[in-house]
Scaffold this motif. Structure first.
Motif, PDB file in Angstrom:
ATOM      1  N   CYS A 188       0.866  -1.072   0.105  1.00 46.25           N
ATOM      2  CA  CYS A 188       0.029  -0.005   0.119  1.00 46.25           C
ATOM      3  C   CYS A 188       0.840   1.188  -0.066  1.00 46.25           C
ATOM      4  CB  CYS A 188      -1.081  -0.052   1.192  1.00 46.25           C
ATOM      5  SG  CYS A 188       0.050   0.392   2.979  1.00 46.25           S
ATOM      6  N   LYS A 189       0.303   2.290  -0.400  1.00 45.11           N
ATOM      7  CA  LYS A 189       0.814   3.644  -0.370  1.00 45.11           C
ATOM      8  C   LYS A 189       0.673   4.436   0.798  1.00 45.11           C
ATOM      9  CE  LYS A 189       1.163   3.640  -5.529  1.00 45.11           C
ATOM     10  NZ  LYS A 189       1.063   4.400  -6.796  1.00 45.11           N
ATOM     11  N   PHE A 190       1.655   5.181   1.239  1.00 42.49           N
ATOM     12  CA  PHE A 190       1.496   5.892   2.499  1.00 42.49           C
ATOM     13  C   PHE A 190       1.822   7.489   2.231  1.00 42.49           C
ATOM     14  CE2 PHE A 190       3.385   7.563   6.436  1.00 42.49           C
ATOM     15  CZ  PHE A 190       2.200   7.474   7.320  1.00 42.49           C
ATOM     16  N   TYR A 191       1.025   8.320   2.657  1.00 43.21           N
ATOM     17  CA  TYR A 191       1.190   9.634   2.757  1.00 43.21           C
ATOM     18  C   TYR A 191       1.216  10.337   3.909  1.00 43.21           C
ATOM     19  CZ  TYR A 191       0.148  14.644   2.489  1.00 43.21           C
ATOM     20  OH  TYR A 191       0.030  15.917   2.736  1.00 43.21           O
ATOM     21  N   GLN A 192       2.278  10.959   4.385  1.00 39.95           N
ATOM     22  CA  GLN A 192       2.319  11.566   5.645  1.00 39.95           C
ATOM     23  C   GLN A 192       2.173  13.238   5.649  1.00 39.95           C
ATOM     24  OE1 GLN A 192       2.748  10.900   8.684  1.00 39.95           O
ATOM     25  NE2 GLN A 192       3.130  13.069   9.694  1.00 39.95           N
TER      26      GLN A 192
END
Length: 319
Positions: free
Chosen positions: A119-123
């Motif tokens: 999965c892709k993670f945005y902070q």
């Protein structure tokens, strides 16, 4: 098959607008809250999407809860917007601010790593991490935090970068500059100014007390800024981006605009030295060239146009 997006901080301004955007793109939305009893879904209700979001209770400081939640829902994208996000409050509560804003990011990324989830993670990072820097701020500007809040956000950014480089996780940070909307919390400057000005106009108050307003900030329109978050996770290669308007405006000029728009005399403005912060950035604005060129993000709003939208929307919703 619909993508699944997990959004922490779903009840905040950005969480609500991001959920609305993703729902229109046929995503299934999982919104995390610390507890059901404290879950304020006014923003989701205002946008008419509260029945289209699955609200899930999860304490982001508890690794076991985070692992269980991510394992159950297997999101395609994780947007981490949850944080103690007030700079002024961070000086009063430095330990709590740094603990939550750092541990929550670690737990999310460690859960993704342990579960080997694709999965892709945005902070959600912040322009505050750059402190007093040479302008305009760019992605290459040296990070130099000067408040407990910005220290926590700087640490969270480096953690996000470390998991990207060490474990190959698609993780990226968006350094968002100030961005406003009707859903902004009442403790933020623009919202406070507009609400108090309306009270003065309605004879419910006589003055507006402020701290240092001879500083300049880069302000933008929140519904457009969440588009950039989405675009970051649609790229083939993860990277970090500044999301900003390319210009700064003084807090004093904002107050003057609001007062003039509502026909309020400037004599109602009171400077209170007790409201000055221990440290302050006199001027800050960013360069959004990379976001526009790489992400295809489009932003050309002047902040005084945004102010007009904000004031009119607040007036429509004032009882």
């Amino acid at each position: 098959m619909s993508k699944i997006a997990l959004i922490t901080g779903i009840t905040g301004q950005d969480g609500a607008y991001l959920a609305d955007l993703l729902i229109k793109k046929d995503y299934e939305i999982i919104g995390l809250v610390r507890s059901y009893s404290n879950g304020n879904i006014k923003g989701l209700s205002y946008l008419g999407i509260k029945d289209k979001v699955k609200i899930v209770e999860c304490d982001l400081t508890d690794l076991s809860q985070v692992i269980a939640t991510i394992k159950e829902y297997k999101p395609d994208e994780v947007y981490n917007l949850a944080a103690q996000s007030s700079v002024s409050l961070s000086f009063k509560q430095p330990i709590g601010t740094i603990q939550f804003n750092v541990v929550s990011v670690l737990n999310l990324l460690e859960s993704i790593r342990m579960l080997d989830l694709n999965c892709k993670f945005y902070q959600a990072s912040s322009s505050e991490v750059f402190g007093n820097a040479i302008l305009p701020i760019k992605e290459t500007t040296i990070i130099n935090p000067i408040s407990p809040y910005s220290i926590s956000k700087a640490a969270a950014h480096w953690i996000t970068k470390n998991y990207r480089e060490s474990y190959g996780i698609f993780s990226c940070s968006g350094f968002l500059f100030n961005h406003e909307s009707f859903l902004r919390s009442d403790n933020f400057f623009i919202k406070k100014i507009i609400l108090q000005a309306i009270r003065i106009k309605n004879k419910q108050a006589s003055t507006l007390e402020v701290g240092n307003i001879d500083i300049k900030r880069d302000f933008g329109w929140a519904p457009k800024y969440v588009e950039a978050m989405y675009l970051m996770l649609q790229q083939d290669v993860p990277d970090d981006y500044l999301i900003c308007s390319n210009q700064s405006v003084s807090l004093r000029s904002i107050i003057e605009y609001v007062f003039e728009y509502l026909n309020i005399p400037l004599s109602c403005l009171v400077i209170n030295m007790d409201l000055f912060r221990p440290t302050e950035i006199p001027d800050i604005y960013g360069d959004n060239t990379k976001a526009k060129q790489t992400l295809g993000w489009n932003y050309d709003l002047e902040f005084y146009d945004v102010l007009k939208i904000l004031i009119d929307e607040e007036l429509r919703n004032t009882k």
